[in-house]
Motif scaffolding. Sequence first.
Motif: not given
Length: 447
Positions: A253-282
């Motif tokens: 529950r804490d993990l889900i609430v954290g993602d809802l409130e934007g407290k997660g690591d900001g990375k998508e499960g199928v995506e990897e962040e390359i630079e701020v503002g640009i995401r190329v999904p890997v």
Amino acid sequence: MLSTTTTANSLTSLSAAAHTTATFLHPPRDSSLRLFLRRRPNSISATLNPSPLAAKQQVYQPFRPPPSPLPSQYRSLDAEGKLNVLSNRLGLWFEYAPLISSLIQEGFTPPTLEEITGITGVQQNIFVVGAQVRESLVQSNNADPDVIAAFDTSGAELLYEIRLLSTEKRAAAARYIVENRLDIKGAQDLARALKDFPRRRGDKGWECFDYEEPGDCLAYMYYRLSREYNNPSEPRTAALEEALKVVVTEKARDLIVGDLEGKGDGKEGVEEEIEVGIRVPVVRMKIGEVAEATTVLVMPVCKAGEGEKGVGEAPMELRSEGEFGVVVAEKEWRKWVVLPGWEPVVGLVKGGGVVVAFEDARALPWRVNRWYKEEPILVVVDRSRKEVVAGDGFYLTGATVGGGELKVQRGNALMEMGVKESLGTVLLVVRPPKEMEDDQLSDEDWD
């Protein structure tokens, strides 16, 4: 004197008879009678030998499933009586369901049963399988009788959906279905979540959910779905809210609430962040992921070695026709790939996209370590977006830039060389399915 003589004669006759009997019961070793008695009798068959033509015609024998044990009230019925029970639904569904298997064993076919009883072939299968699932719950020590009784009136369709689970998980799923009053779609999602959860070991957030809790398995399915959408986006938020409704354990529950409130690591499960503002999904493809996807994408494929010519000749427009959604391209093409309808590429459903197959990842702008030499990759490119407008974007380029075959380059590198147009914008990088998943591309791996 006469009496004595008569008695003597009688004894003589009895002695002779006894001698004869003894001779019959104990014949000599080499007598023909003993040899006859030792012979093994040949079996006698009254079956007529079929003609060669008839034998050829009887080669195919349709499958006859073994009948399930019939309830006591139906065991004395003949075929007509069984058909009458099915036609008039005399009894509970799981009681008369074994009659279907019994009649098929007797030679009836599903279409014939449908014509006589009005039960469609699909419903016949649901009844038979549902009854078998129910029986496994009855025989299980983990199933609550009250839970089983909840399926007595109209539970065949619900039990049918959990048929692929183990007996233990069937009991847990049945309880969850009853307690939460799930419909057929809900039971289907629950069964898929329970079946899929162990395969996701090592995925982001997996360790926070409890496999023993059906609600957690269902929540993880929604949580994983949320990571396939852009952040922020309405579909992502909706998936996380669904996960929050069914989650059980506090850690999850804490993990889900954290993602809802934007407290997660900001990375998508199928995506990897390359630079701020640009995401190329890997994306690491999952085994069976295409089969489970609600939306799929059919795209033309060309090899990196084919260069600009291969990219340019690939079909640009695709459309679906007819009730079956048959995909039709503007021209013939030899190589195609089917991908799940992930958010980054779902806009290419009507065309414009192309998939470039690379033998390894050396054509991509990340450092020469890890898995870059170990496996092939697919790069999904949007050819309708050729202009180099973002310095932190990634673009497909040909041999005229930097020499060699097709490669992926950063926008700022192209701008420094004065290149204003590419072959297309990179939307997605796909890695092949793997039984044991390794770690995903980390930020520091990008050049």
